[in-house]
Design an enzyme around this catalytic site. Structure first.
Site, mmCIF file in Angstrom:
data_model
loop_
_atom_site.group_PDB
_atom_site.id
_atom_site.type_symbol
_atom_site.label_atom_id
_atom_site.label_comp_id
_atom_site.label_asym_id
_atom_site.label_seq_id
_atom_site.Cartn_x
_atom_site.Cartn_y
_atom_site.Cartn_z
ATOM 1 N N GLU A 1 0.812 -1.213 0.000
ATOM 2 C CA GLU A 1 0.000 0.000 0.000
ATOM 3 C C GLU A 1 0.852 1.274 0.000
ATOM 4 O O GLU A 1 0.351 2.352 -0.316
ATOM 5 C CB GLU A 1 -0.973 -0.004 1.176
ATOM 6 C CG GLU A 1 -1.964 -1.151 1.090
ATOM 7 C CD GLU A 1 -3.073 -1.080 2.132
ATOM 8 O OE1 GLU A 1 -3.546 0.031 2.416
ATOM 9 O OE2 GLU A 1 -3.462 -2.142 2.649
ATOM 10 N N ASN B 1 -2.869 -10.175 2.741
ATOM 11 C CA ASN B 1 -2.803 -11.517 3.304
ATOM 12 C C ASN B 1 -4.188 -12.018 3.716
ATOM 13 O O ASN B 1 -5.083 -11.223 4.021
ATOM 14 C CB ASN B 1 -1.919 -11.535 4.542
ATOM 15 C CG ASN B 1 -0.440 -11.599 4.232
ATOM 16 O OD1 ASN B 1 0.304 -12.381 4.824
ATOM 17 N ND2 ASN B 1 0.032 -10.771 3.317
ATOM 18 N N TYR C 1 -2.653 4.955 7.266
ATOM 19 C CA TYR C 1 -1.939 3.688 7.462
ATOM 20 C C TYR C 1 -0.765 3.561 6.507
ATOM 21 O O TYR C 1 0.378 3.326 6.919
ATOM 22 C CB TYR C 1 -2.892 2.506 7.280
ATOM 23 C CG TYR C 1 -2.171 1.197 7.045
ATOM 24 C CD1 TYR C 1 -1.316 0.672 8.014
ATOM 25 C CD2 TYR C 1 -2.312 0.491 5.852
ATOM 26 C CE1 TYR C 1 -0.637 -0.518 7.798
ATOM 27 C CE2 TYR C 1 -1.644 -0.698 5.631
ATOM 28 C CZ TYR C 1 -0.804 -1.195 6.609
ATOM 29 O OH TYR C 1 -0.120 -2.367 6.387
#
Length: 349
Positions: free
Chosen positions: A132, A187, A157
């Protein structure tokens, strides 16, 4: 090796701990036991003489120094992080403190230990990050994230993880700390905390609740089975080149809608409803602010340099994941009841 694993009671960290112990490594699990951590995740190895646990927050520098001095690890695998995009939108402060300041503390504690140990060439600081940090890709299969893709984080984040990546590289360049870095795709698998997309879909489906999907479900992610990821991480920790980054992907791109439809089809076979399909419960909800359109990893480097490839397709991994949740209600039910799942908390992807 003796590995110091931060965040070892979390989703990915616990997979690393279980696999490392099974392969004969000594493991020191350092975890603050925040809301998303669960020692049940490592119960299968907790009685092993190769395993030790230290409840220490990576924001506690003195506590980290004590852990390093006590256990004298050969390598660090730094996974501890706040990782939920929606939570970072609602409360970015924890992400700044843990992902940036916490990584700074880890680097300084590791550097102090490494220097006092005579700068052993075998020491490694393995920083585990996310795809990301690279931002968003167009819907073009020929375009993927490589290790040289410029950083373009778009959420609190991902910005905090990008910052931590930069700190790790700076400590290598400035102080010579021997580091390796990895950036992974999304994941999934056993022990996935119930606020994330795949467990939310499975558990909401079983409960007869709506299956929430952001926007129109067209956002694309590359899905990586967590046990495959753990295997790749240990390989990089052992054989990765110092100062090098490795992108770890599942080679399994799917839209969020396709992913949810696949889960519904698996559940239709394994736990059929009395009438209709679980797909009838799909509900589209207001899109996340700044929602990245597509993530996709080019895994050429780790494949060619280290010989690693994922072992399962997303369909195979999802089937195994559904089986695990069907068989382990005693794990997820208490977590679900303790924390709940709101509309936005339930649709991270």
């Amino acid at each position: 090796m003796k590995l110091l694993v931060t965040g070892g009671a979390g989703f990915i960290g616990s997979a690393v701990v279980r696999l490392a112990v099974s392969r004969g490594h000594e493991v020191v699990n350092v975890d603050a036991l925040t809301y998303a951590a669960c020692l049940d995740n490592v119960a299968s190895v907790s009685d092993s003489p190769l395993y030790a646990f230290e409840q220490v927050d990576i924001r506690d520098r003195a506590g980290l120094d004590t852990v390093f001095a006590k256990h004298k690890p050969d390598a660090v695998m730094h996974l501890a992080a706040e990782s939920h995009v929606d939570r970072s939108i609602d409360g970015p402060g924890d992400f700044i403190e843990t992902n940036i300041t916490g990584t700074f503390n880890m680097l300084e504690a590791a550097r102090k230990y490494w220097m006092e140990s005579g700068k052993p060439e075998s020491f490694r600081f393995h920083h585990i990050s996310t795809d990301e940090v690279f931002g968003s890709l167009p819907n073009d299969p020929s375009v993927q994230f490589t290790e040289d893709t410029p950083y373009d984080p778009r959420s609190p984040y991902s910005a905090s993880k990008a910052s931590s990546d930069h700190l790790v590289r700076a400590w290598h360049e400035t102080y010579g700390l021997p580091v390796v870095l990895t950036n992974c795709s999304n994941n999934y698998g056993p022990f996935h905390f119930p606020e994330k997309l795949i467990p939310v879909i499975i558990l909401n489906a079983l409960a007869g609740k709506p299956l929430p999907i952001y926007g129109d479900g067209s956002n694309i992610r590359d899905w990586l089975y967590v046990e495959d990821h753990a295997d790749a991480l240990l390989l990089v920790a052992e054989k990765g080149s110092i100062g090098r980054s490795y992108n770890i992907g599942g080679e399994n791109e799917r839209t969020n809608l396709e992913l949810v439809q696949t889960l519904c089809a698996i559940l239709d076979k394994k736990r059929p409803k009395s009438n209709g399909s679980y797909a009838d419960q799909i509900t589209f909800v207001t899109d996340r602010p700044g929602h990245d359109a597509r993530y996709a990893i080019d895994p050429t480097r780790i494949r060619e340099e280290l010989g690693w490839r994922p072992s399962v397709t997303v369909e195979e991994g999802l089937a195994q994941t559904v089986d695990w949740y069907l068989d382990n209600e005693s794990w997820w039910r208490p977590l679900q009841e303790r924390h709940g799942v709101g509309e936005r908390l339930g649709v991270k992807a």
